[in-house]
Structures are given as structure tokens and as C-alpha cells.
Design an enzyme around this catalytic site. Structure first.
Site, PDB file in Angstrom:
ATOM      1  N   ARG B 288       0.813  -1.219   0.000  1.00 58.67           N
ATOM      2  CA  ARG B 288       0.000   0.000   0.000  1.00 58.67           C
ATOM      3  C   ARG B 288       0.845   1.267   0.000  1.00 58.67           C
ATOM      4  NH1 ARG B 288      -5.171  -2.173   3.672  1.00 58.67           N
ATOM      5  NH2 ARG B 288      -6.125  -3.180   1.856  1.00 58.67           N
ATOM      6  N   TYR B 409      -6.654  -0.522  -6.804  1.00 55.02           N
ATOM      7  CA  TYR B 409      -6.046  -1.798  -6.356  1.00 55.02           C
ATOM      8  C   TYR B 409      -5.337  -1.718  -5.016  1.00 55.02           C
ATOM      9  CZ  TYR B 409      -1.830  -0.644  -9.294  1.00 55.02           C
ATOM     10  OH  TYR B 409      -0.751  -0.085  -9.885  1.00 55.02           O
ATOM     11  N   GLU B 410      -4.947  -2.876  -4.519  1.00 57.41           N
ATOM     12  CA  GLU B 410      -4.426  -3.011  -3.132  1.00 57.41           C
ATOM     13  C   GLU B 410      -5.418  -2.460  -2.111  1.00 57.41           C
ATOM     14  OE1 GLU B 410      -1.896  -4.755  -2.426  1.00 57.41           O
ATOM     15  OE2 GLU B 410      -1.021  -4.918  -4.422  1.00 57.41           O
ATOM     16  N   GLY B 411      -6.699  -2.726  -2.335  1.00 53.61           N
ATOM     17  CA  GLY B 411      -7.738  -2.181  -1.463  1.00 53.61           C
ATOM     18  C   GLY B 411      -8.157  -0.824  -1.962  1.00 53.61           C
TER      19      GLY B 411
END
Lengths: 539, 539
Positions: B288, B409-411
Site C-alpha cells: 500500500r 487496487y491493493e484495497g
């Protein structure tokens, strides 16, 4: 799920927010049934004919072969349906086959066309500009020759401003016009970024072209406007204007963006010699409301797609729409759309009502605020979709790519901000703005604290803009335009809510107040930033 | 003009804003010469090797033939150069060939890689995640088997979370793992959105895969993590994991986004049974910060391109950079970039310093605030270019398209906001946030009114978030994260300015104060909006 015209929202914005019925004296034939019939008909065309070829048009794009441009599959047929429906001439003069209806209604129709298919919408939008220019500046024989066929949609129109070396600097135009014995001019030069400049959807294309007559003064005072038909009026022969290139763009792939080469093409002066810029500005002003509308239109399409996705897609055991942050995004989308729609409609109502100062003041706001909105809302639409938003198959990505052009063309949003300051605010020393502020104050009364605070900020900012040096004012001009848009949008939503109280629209207003209006006063810090803060040595 | 790493900005953000040298006790070998050498080296790689294939990679994309994915021309060679430079292992454990340098330095290096070529950067970025997961959760023999080759960049790594039916809902994962006699598991299922999931740049790919062991509890408590190498460790034979599709995306075209089919592939449990989500979260947390960094990186590239264009392009007889509104846009771009950069670096410094609570608190802010910034700044970059911004040839469009993935992406950024509230703020009843606020207050002192006002707003908002119902808090969570990011960015810029006073950075701070910090207090209205305002009947 495809796009469905939000007729109730159109009507709320038109009737409750934008005072549409104040026009009834000027348009005695207009009534609620006619309004409903037109909006329903346009909505049906949009859903059934235009939306189904939006994604396929994006993928197929347009093709250039030699100098022949072929539209994406289905576009010819769609244009035929548009023409047959009489949509092109909705607001045009009945003398030339138009229906003489208010422009406010015509732009509501254009909104749904933009939502369904932004690439397609540009074709009639540019024709509208040509109609406007010829109606206002054409000689009687020019009107006779062109208007009927443009109004019916048989022929399409274009605007030719930009040249490779000149960008938005119209004074730098070098395309030249040489007077001929028959009263025509031979036009020679190259124009770029000509939307629908060449295509196979109509048998003739009427180009309105800025050029410089031999011996004309330098700069913007030596520009004239010419009508250059693709096929010559005299004998129907092909004129010497050819498409020599198409731009490869990020979006609106189904709309050809042409480089046109004029090689001694026959052109006819429209309006006065060297007064071409003034004529072009009438044309552009009309187009600017429509471009603002396109921002709202693409945002609406993005909203509908995101809402449908959020309602059918599960995440963490529940539908995504049940997640508060997703609802927040959808609410922001819808609230801003409704405010932007009301701003565009109100601008057109002012035009229809002959309230020139109000129309002029609102036009740059409608153009810039609503096209920024298109970008922001289509970006939220991508976000609601998560990973599927970034994948082309999901459809949200296309709206995001398409929407990005609108803050750029018909005068960048930076140019709109300069226009609002230089041509509008300064020209009447803030009078039109003061009237607008007064009206907003009456609407806010004592029961809308967020709007009141935003109005106070606008008063403060207006005083500043009028007193500031030109460079200081231009530094703050974008933030000033944003603030003005925030206020006008809020005022119109509150007006609408007072006239037509319904829970749904009230929820949008509350959201708008706490997200958009709450921010508005803070824009003053940016407006007042001053040119010396823009230290170019820090770039 | 191509991208040039802004080394002075990197150093200002690292050394003056983010307290980089507070790490010198933990990293005794580190000195200013080494720092400079690493940043210069990374900058050279970015400018000379990675930036030149950014546009060509966008056009060529990746190809899938059977189950073989071919990277865009030049990417294999670029990856070879990246590997040879030892860049992959900058912050990795020296036991496995890493250089044991601070992560803060590694992410500064990754920033320049992202700026030069976002598609490329994802390959080493995903490998970093795999290294992190194996370092923290792998058994000694797993570390021995994989780490050296991942750290050297010989092999690459991936993260396999998403499944077609599950989206971000990891509890809904159905990929199954069946225990085998040799201690391995047979993995069967389908994973989507796997970045660099298959390619020809490295001879082996180590997939970290979430799956459910037969008989495991339902939901997120029954998920385990597995190592699934493309080629089996035992005999080098091809494992039963194949790429069966590539997504057609709006951007990062040179980065393959794969659908991977696992058909009884040999996998090895990493970490404990049913504790796969925890392991995946360590991996994601590291990723993140890097994704946040990618937002800053793509923004920096967009800024440099826009600045160069504004300096060479004339409009209205002058360079566009002379127009105040263009300077305003460029200044906003650079000020936000520098704040975002400082936030990412400070997050990594906290990680390096072992300040877990600070690292955890800043991670979702770095990810979401900086990726939103990437979208906003790359959009301004398009705008500075005018018509050329929308044309692909201009290059600004690619940054705009590429940048849009990072908030997803990545949450998604919505998930980051939930994380900041639910896992960070609630878990210590606001203690880490209070410490941050205290530090910001000390930095603001009595001479930074915009920061002070923003801090007051953050105090107010934090009290609200802690007291509010879960639904109310989640409704305001995005605006809360934005406010926190505004404050942290402002605090770090002021800190930097106090330590290293220079006119250039001071101008950025002033601009940031009047554009970003001035807005911050108004976010409280949105934070406090409350769930009941999100009237779903209005959608």
C-alpha cells in the site's frame, strides 16, 4: 442495463429549478404535454438507438481511407433516425423548418443524447452551432441556401478555428482568403481538431471557417468567417477541402477529429469582413452551454451505470450499495449532476427569455463547472466499480475517457474563467453578478446556512476580483468560477425544492449543502492567492 | 523531453520533511553519499532505460498466446537492467542478498520507477510484496528456497487474492487446497486481476495464493496462504497454473493483468493454517505504501510533462506558462506532489523506525490520499496541454489513464478509509491519531494559521469519529481520511521548510496552505453528514 433518460430529474431541474414556465408567454404553444412528449421521445431515441452503439463505437472508432471518413457501424443509421425525428431543428426558426421551441428544451434533449452517446452527440451539436451562426450573421440568401438543410439535419455543420501553430490563439490564424471575381473567396490553409469535420453520415458538410482576407489587419482584428460547403452550391462539385488526418484520442473514439486541408476551396464571407471573431463567439457561446450539458450528460450515464452495478454486485456478503462509502459516492454523483443540470437549463432559460446579461454571466460557469463535474463524477463511477471500473469491458472506463475532453474544447475551462472575469465581471463592473447574488440571497433566506455562507464568500470574492490587479484576478479566476458555480447550483436546487418539495430532491440538496456548499467559502483563500504567489521559480 | 528524477525534491522530502536521518542509528552504514549515489543511480535507470519504453509499452501492450504472455518490446531488457542494478533487494535482508537499507529509501527509488514507467514498476513492486510475506511468515526452508532469488530479482512474485465471484470480499474465496502425502497442497481455483501473473521477463514466478483448505471454517477465518511457484521446486517441472486471459484495461497496458487457472497446482502452506488473511495483510500493507508512492510517481511524470509543454508552447503571443491559470495548475500539481511524497516517505520512515502505530495509521492515508492525488494531478496535466492533452500522441493522456488504477487496487480507497477508521482509529481509541495531532500542533505553532485551523478540524472530526455509530462513521470515513492527509501533508511541508528554508519549497508550502489546508476545515461538514443522510431512496 442501458441508459434510461431520467425524465423526472429533467422536469424537476427545468420546471422547479430553472423557471422553465416563465417562458410560456414567449412560447404560447408550449404546454406540459408537449414538454413531456418531447422529453419522452428524446429519451426513447437515446435508450433505443444511441446508447446501444456507444460501446461498439468506442471500440470500432472511425476510419480514414484516402480522404474518406467512415463512421463507426450503426452511426449512419442512428443519424438518420435523429434526423427523421426532427430533433435537429427543435429550437430553430420555423421559417426554415425549425420548431421554434425554447433552447432550454433543446439542451435537455441534447443532454440525453450526450448521455447515451457522447461521440454521436457532437455531430448535431456542431450543426447547432452552424445554424446559430448563419441565423445571426448570414445574409438572406445564405440563410435560404443553408438553413433549411441544416435545420432538418440533412446537412451537418462544423466549426473551424484551430490551426496547428495557433492553438486557442485565434489572432494567430494564418488561413488565407483571396477574393474571386464571382464574390466568393479562395480559402487556403490547414485546420486541426475539427470535430466531425468529415464523415459519411450526411451528403454535405457546411464548414464555418475562420480565415484572413488578403491585406486584412494583423491579429484578431483581421479575421473573417467563411462558409465553405463540402460540395459547391453552384454545381454540386466537390470543394477543395479534404480530411488529411484523424487524431488518435483518449476518448470519444467514434467522433472523427479531423485535420482539414483547404486548398483554394470556395468560401463565402458570412457577416462583415474582419468581424469573424465576433461571429465565431456567438456560435461558441451557444456551443458552450451544450458542452456544459455534455458534462452533465456523461456524468448521468456514469451515475446510472455505477448505481446499477452497486445494486447487483455483492461484496462482503452484501450488495455494494449497502456500504456507506459507496452510497456516499453515488449521492455525490447524483447531487452534483442535478445541480449542474439546473445550471445549464437556467443558462438556456435566460437565453430564451432574452436576459442577455444573465445568459452571458452563466455561460462560462455552465461550461466549466459542469465539465469539471463530468470528469469528477465519471471518476467516481469508475471507483464504484472497483477493479471492473478500470477494465474496458465494464463500461465505466469509457465515460471517464470520454468526459475528459469537455473541460478542454470550446475554450478550455481556464479560458472560461478568464471570460467570466474579463468579459463578464469587468464589463459591467459586477452588475450582473450582483443581481445574481441578490437573487441567491433571497432564495437562501435565513434557513439555508450553507448557501448563505457561500454567498457571503462570493460577495467577498467579487469585491476582490473587481479591485484586484489583472494578474491577481486571473490567478484566482478559476477558483472564483468554481465558487460562483457552487452558489448558483445551490440556489437552483433550493429554488426547486421550495417549488416542488419531494423527499428525493431534498436529500440531494442536503448532500450538496454539506459537500459542495460547505467547501465554497474556503475557495476565497485560493481566489485571493495573488499572482506573486505563483512563483515561477518554484516550478 | 523525458522524465528526470527530481533528486532535490526527493532529498527535501526525505531529509527535511520525513526525518530520514533519524534512522541513522539503525542503519549505521548509511550516509549522505550513499543516499545521493542510490538516488542518482535510480534516476539514471528511470530516465535512460524505463521512461523511453513507457509510451511504446502503452501502445504495444502485452500479448497472450496460448498460456504464454509476452511483455512489450524492451521490457525484458529493462527488467534485466533493473535486476543487474540490484534494485530489487535494496531494503531486503542481507542474509538473502539484500542490502538492508531503509524502506524509505527503497520507496524513493520505486517512486522514480513509477514515474518513468508505471506498468514496469508493478513487476518489482509485486515481488517486494512476496519478499515481505516470505520474510515475515515463511518457514526457514521456504526462506532459503525463495528469498535469494526474489531478492536478486531473478524470480518475480505475485499476489493472488481476487476471484471472479468474490471481488474484495476475501471471505468469499473458494479456491481450494487439498493436502497431499508429501506435505504440499493441490490448489484448484481461478484468480483474477493478477498483476504480472504471467510474463516472459523472469524464468520463474512465485505466486502467493489465498485458498481454503478442505474442511476449513467458512468465511475469512478459513483462508490460508500458499506459495505456488510457476515451476516446481522438486523437479523444475511446470506447475499446473496457467494464464487463461488478460484484461483489456484503460491504462497500464504494458502490465499484464492475468486470469490464472489453478488446476491441482502444487502449493506450499506459508504461515499457519487458516491465518492466510493476516499474512496477506502484511504483504498488502507494504504494497500500500508503494501504491501511494505510485500515485505520487505518476503525478510527478505528469507534472514534468506539463511543465515542459507550458514552457515551450506559445498561446496568444506568449508562452502558456505566462498565463496565471496555467501557473496555478502547475503550482497545485507540484505542491500536492511534494506533500504526497513526504507522506509516503514519512510512512516508510515510521516503518523503518519500528514505530508500528504511526506506520499503521499513516499507511491508509498514504495509499488513498496519494493515489487520489495521482488522478487529480494527472488530470491537471491533461488540462495544461489543452487539446494535445486529449490526443494520445501528446503523452499526457497516458498518465491520466494509468493513474486511475491506483485508487482501486491493493484495497480501494474506500477500503482504506474503512481501515483508517475501523482498524486504526478504533483499535487504540484514537491514541496514535492524538499523538500525530499533537506533533502537528507543535509544528504549526502560532505562525501557521491554515495548518492550525486544519488541525482543529481534525481534532473535532476525530472526536466525532470515535463517538459516532459505525454507519455514521463509515459515511464520513473518506472525508476524514482526506482531512487527515491534508494535515499530515501540511505538517511535513512545514517541518521541511523549518529545517531547510529555501524559497522554492516555501512557495509550494504557501500554495498548499491556501489551496489544500484552507479547504480542510470544510471537510468536517461532510464527515459529520451521518448515515441517515445517505438516503438510498434518493439514488
Amino acid at each position: 442495463m442501458t441508459y434510461v433518460a431520467p425524465i423526472a430529474d429533467f422536469r424537476f431541474a427545468l420546471e422547479a429549478c430553472a423557471d422553465f414556465w416563465s417562458l410560456c408567454e414567449r412560447y404560447p404553444d408550449l404546454d406540459a404535454d408537449l414538454l413531456a412528449a418531447i422529453l419522452d421521445g428524446a429519451g426513447a431515441l437515446a435508450s433505443e438507438t444511441l446508447a446501444p452503439i456507444n460501446r461498439s463505437g468506442d471500440r470500432a472508432g472511425v476510419k480514414l481511407n484516402g480522404d474518406v471518413v467512415t463512421a463507426a457501424p450503426g452511426f449512419r443509421e442512428a443519424y438518420e433516425a435523429f434526423k427523421q425525428g426532427g430533433w435537429q431543428g427543435l429550437a430553430a426558426d420555423p421559417t426554415y423548418g425549425g420548431q421554434g421551441l425554447p433552447r432550454a428544451l433543446a439542451i435537455a434533449v441534447m443532454e440525453t443524447v450526450h448521455s447515451a452517446n457522447m461521440s454521436f452527440a457532437l455531430l448535431p451539436m456542431l450543426t447547432l452551432g452552424a445554424i446559430e451562426a448563419i441565423e445571426q450573421h448570414g445574409a438572406p440568401d445564405q440563410k435560404k441556401l443553408y438553413l433549411e438543410k441544416l435545420v432538418s439535419g440533412e446537412w451537418s455543420g462544423t466549426m473551424n478555428l484551430t490551426e496547428p501553430q495557433a492553438g486557442s490563439d485565434l489572432g494567430a490564424i494564418t488561413t488565407k482568403a483571396v477574393a474571386q471575381a464571382d464574390g466568393s473567396y479562395a480559402i487556403t490553409g490547414q485546420k486541426i481538431f475539427i470535430t466531425w469535420g468529415e464523415h459519411d453520415c450526411a451528403p454535405n458538410i457546411i464548414h464555418l471557417v475562420l480565415a484572413r482576407i488578403e491585406g486584412a489587419p494583423a491579429g484578431s482584428k483581421g479575421i473573417s468567417m467563411f462558409i465553405v460547403p463540402k460540395f459547391r452550391d453552384e454545381d454540386g462539385s466537390r470543394n477543395a477541402v479534404r480530411c488529411i488526418g484523424l487524431e488518435e484520442k483518449m476518448g470519444i473514439h467514434a467522433s472523427p477529429t479531423c485535420t482539414l486541408a483547404y486548398e483554394g476551396a470556395t468560401g463565402w464571407l458570412i457577416g462583415q469582413e474582419n468581424k469573424g471573431l465576433a461571429a465565431m463567439f456567438t456560435m461558441m457561446n451557444a456551443a458552450r452551454i451544450n458542452v456544459g450539458m455534455s458534462g452533465v450528460g456523461v456524468a448521468e450515464a456514469a451515475y446510472q451505470k455505477a448505481l446499477a452495478y452497486a445494486r447487483e454486485r455483492k461484496q462482503g456478503g452484501k450488495l455494494i450499495i449497502e456500504h456507506p462509502d459507496v452510497r456516499r459516492m453515488l449521492m455525490t454523483m447524483r447531487a452534483k449532476i442535478q445541480a449542474g443540470r439546473a445550471i445549464c437549463y437556467a443558462t438556456a432559460v435566460a437565453a430564451d427569455a432574452g436576459e442577455k446579461a444573465r445568459e452571458d454571466l452563466l455561460t462560462p460557469i455552465a461550461k466549466a463547472w459542469c465539465t469539471d463535474l463530468g470528469v469528477e463524477v465519471s471518476s467516481l463511477g469508475v471507483q464504484v466499480h472497483g477493479g471492473m471500473g478500470f477494465v474496458e469491458e465494464g463500461g465505466a472506463a469509457q465515460f471517464y475517457r470520454d468526459a475528459r475532453i469537455a473541460p478542454i474544447y470550446e475554450g478550455t475551462n481556464g479560458i472560461q474563467a478568464i471570460d467570466l472575469y474579463g468579459r463578464k465581471l469587468l464589463s459591467d463592473r459586477g452588475e450582473a453578478m450582483r443581481q445574481l447574488i441578490e437573487e441567491a440571497g433571497a432564495v437562501a433566506g435565513s434557513t439555508h446556512p450553507y448557501l448563505s455562507a457561500a454567498i457571503d464568500a462570493l460577495v467577498d470574492a467579487t469585491d476582490y476580483m473587481l479591485a484586484a490587479s489583472r494578474d491577481d484576478a486571473l490567478t484566482g479566476a478559476n477558483a472564483y468560477l468554481q465558487l460562483a458555480g457552487d452558489v448558483v447550483g445551490g440556489m437552483l436546487l433550493i429554488k426547486g425544492g421550495a417549488r416542488d418539495p419531494n423527499a428525493e430532491q431534498r436529500a440531494l440538496l442536503r448532500h450538496y449543502a454539506r459537500t459542495v456548499l460547505a467547501r465554497a467559502p474556503s475557495r476565497v483563500a485560493e481566489i485571493r492567492i495573488g499572482a506573486e504567489f505563483l512563483d515561477a521559480s518554484a516550478l
